[in-house]
Design a protein around this motif. Structure first.
Motif, PDB file in Angstrom:
ATOM      1  N   GLU A  65      36.413 128.480  14.018  1.00 13.19           N
ATOM      2  CA  GLU A  65      36.314 129.816  14.613  1.00 13.19           C
ATOM      3  C   GLU A  65      35.109 130.608  14.135  1.00 13.19           C
ATOM      4  OE1 GLU A  65      40.004 131.905  14.296  1.00 13.19           O
ATOM      5  OE2 GLU A  65      40.814 130.891  16.064  1.00 13.19           O
ATOM      6  N   ASP A  66      34.614 130.302  12.940  1.00 11.93           N
ATOM      7  CA  ASP A  66      33.415 130.996  12.461  1.00 11.93           C
ATOM      8  C   ASP A  66      32.246 130.797  13.424  1.00 11.93           C
ATOM      9  OD1 ASP A  66      34.863 131.726  10.303  1.00 11.93           O
ATOM     10  OD2 ASP A  66      33.870 130.393   8.870  1.00 11.93           O
ATOM     11  N   LEU A  67      32.287 129.693  14.156  1.00 14.05           N
ATOM     12  CA  LEU A  67      31.189 129.381  15.082  1.00 14.05           C
ATOM     13  C   LEU A  67      31.529 129.750  16.519  1.00 14.05           C
ATOM     14  CD1 LEU A  67      30.274 125.822  13.749  1.00 14.05           C
ATOM     15  CD2 LEU A  67      29.126 127.976  13.245  1.00 14.05           C
ATOM     16  N   THR A  68      32.794 130.024  16.765  1.00 18.94           N
ATOM     17  CA  THR A  68      33.187 130.387  18.127  1.00 18.94           C
ATOM     18  C   THR A  68      33.852 131.749  18.095  1.00 18.94           C
ATOM     19  OG1 THR A  68      35.275 129.178  17.850  1.00 18.94           O
ATOM     20  CG2 THR A  68      33.445 127.998  18.875  1.00 18.94           C
ATOM     21  N   GLU A  69      35.011 131.857  18.702  1.00 21.88           N
ATOM     22  CA  GLU A  69      35.721 133.120  18.654  1.00 21.88           C
ATOM     23  C   GLU A  69      37.169 132.847  18.322  1.00 21.88           C
ATOM     24  OE1 GLU A  69      34.929 136.587  21.507  1.00 21.88           O
ATOM     25  OE2 GLU A  69      33.931 134.847  22.385  1.00 21.88           O
ATOM     26  N   HIS A  70      37.808 133.852  17.772  1.00 18.49           N
ATOM     27  CA  HIS A  70      39.214 133.697  17.437  1.00 18.49           C
ATOM     28  C   HIS A  70      40.028 133.441  18.705  1.00 18.49           C
ATOM     29  CE1 HIS A  70      42.999 134.140  15.475  1.00 18.49           C
ATOM     30  NE2 HIS A  70      43.338 135.137  16.254  1.00 18.49           N
ATOM     31  N   HIS A  71      40.843 132.412  18.680  1.00 11.51           N
ATOM     32  CA  HIS A  71      41.674 132.115  19.842  1.00 11.51           C
ATOM     33  C   HIS A  71      42.892 131.310  19.411  1.00 11.51           C
ATOM     34  CE1 HIS A  71      39.138 128.528  19.368  1.00 11.51           C
ATOM     35  NE2 HIS A  71      40.160 127.876  19.868  1.00 11.51           N
ATOM     36  N   HIS A  72      43.768 131.120  20.340  1.00 13.53           N
ATOM     37  CA  HIS A  72      44.986 130.357  20.100  1.00 13.53           C
ATOM     38  C   HIS A  72      45.007 129.170  21.058  1.00 13.53           C
ATOM     39  CE1 HIS A  72      46.684 133.735  17.710  1.00 13.53           C
ATOM     40  NE2 HIS A  72      45.745 134.363  18.377  1.00 13.53           N
ATOM     41  N   HIS A  73      46.046 128.370  20.975  1.00 12.00           N
ATOM     42  CA  HIS A  73      46.122 127.206  21.858  1.00 12.00           C
ATOM     43  C   HIS A  73      47.437 127.155  22.606  1.00 12.00           C
ATOM     44  CE1 HIS A  73      43.189 125.661  18.752  1.00 12.00           C
ATOM     45  NE2 HIS A  73      42.500 125.666  19.875  1.00 12.00           N
ATOM     46  N   PHE A 108      50.423 136.661  -0.924  1.00 13.73           N
ATOM     47  CA  PHE A 108      49.438 135.826  -0.252  1.00 13.73           C
ATOM     48  C   PHE A 108      48.415 136.693   0.467  1.00 13.73           C
ATOM     49  CE2 PHE A 108      47.749 133.109   3.043  1.00 13.73           C
ATOM     50  CZ  PHE A 108      47.712 131.857   2.456  1.00 13.73           C
ATOM     51  N   THR A 109      47.151 136.386   0.258  1.00 16.55           N
ATOM     52  CA  THR A 109      46.098 137.128   0.951  1.00 16.55           C
ATOM     53  C   THR A 109      45.687 136.377   2.208  1.00 16.55           C
ATOM     54  OG1 THR A 109      45.300 137.896  -1.178  1.00 16.55           O
ATOM     55  CG2 THR A 109      43.816 138.175   0.705  1.00 16.55           C
ATOM     56  N   VAL A 110      45.835 137.023   3.337  1.00 15.65           N
ATOM     57  CA  VAL A 110      45.534 136.378   4.619  1.00 15.65           C
ATOM     58  C   VAL A 110      44.039 136.461   4.919  1.00 15.65           C
ATOM     59  CG1 VAL A 110      45.941 136.449   7.108  1.00 15.65           C
ATOM     60  CG2 VAL A 110      47.816 136.948   5.526  1.00 15.65           C
ATOM     61  N   ARG A 111      43.480 135.352   5.332  1.00 16.09           N
ATOM     62  CA  ARG A 111      42.090 135.359   5.765  1.00 16.09           C
ATOM     63  C   ARG A 111      42.000 135.215   7.295  1.00 16.09           C
ATOM     64  NH1 ARG A 111      37.537 132.627   6.037  1.00 16.09           N
ATOM     65  NH2 ARG A 111      38.500 130.581   6.005  1.00 16.09           N
ATOM     66  N   SER A 112      42.854 134.386   7.817  1.00 17.30           N
ATOM     67  CA  SER A 112      42.908 134.245   9.277  1.00 17.30           C
ATOM     68  C   SER A 112      44.265 133.681   9.631  1.00 17.30           C
ATOM     69  CB  SER A 112      41.801 133.313   9.761  1.00 17.30           C
ATOM     70  OG  SER A 112      42.085 131.990   9.347  1.00 17.30           O
TER      71      SER A 112
END
Ligand SMILES: [Zn+2]
Ligand SMILES: [Zn+2]
Length: 138
Positions: A65-73, A108-112
């Motif tokens: 996702e760092d290279l694209t965009e946040h998405h789901h499937h 827990f620290t969430v990053r993504s």
């Protein structure tokens, strides 16, 4: 970065969904399967490519996702197809904050987050649902 790896990244970048190995080979990188596989492992270890498993345990690959965009499937458990799925920003924000709260309670620290939706794709739902009887218009 070798030309082979760049070619693979190109193929993944041009797809709108995670690709399986046969799909990658179909898109004509000119690489042998063993070489595609080897390079994908390297790219995955380098944190550039993300591997996900679809319902039938076939691996699929996409750029991280760092290279694209946040998405789901949307994962079809019948035919194994996987589609990218973007949710409205407002919904994603509330998902994110709910997950943050729950995770924080566990220290827990969430990053993504990754959230895949499993079910039947349009084609498979249509196939399993009895056709509505057409209402005759006289
Ligand atoms: Zn399907
Ligand atoms: Zn999200």
């Amino acid at each position: 970065m070798t030309t082979n790896r760049l070619a693979l990244l190109d193929v993944l970048a041009s797809a709108r969904r995670p690709l399986s190995m046969p799909e990658i080979l179909d898109r004509g990188t000119g690489l042998a399967q063993s070489s595609v596989y080897r390079n994908l492992v390297v790219l995955e270890q380098a944190g550039v490519v993300h591997r996900l498993l679809s319902a039938n345990d076939f691996a699929r690959y996409e750029l991280v996702e760092d290279l694209t965009e946040h998405h789901h499937h949307l994962i079809c458990e019948s035919c194994g197809s996987v589609e990218d799925f973007e949710v409205p920003a407002r919904l994603d924000r509330s998902v994110r904050s709910a997950l943050h709260d729950e995770a924080a309670r566990r220290g827990f620290t969430v990053r993504s987050h990754r959230l895949d939706v499993v079910g039947l794709c349009r084609r498979c739902s249509n196939a399993s649902r009895p056709r509505p009887r057409s209402v005759g218009r006289s």
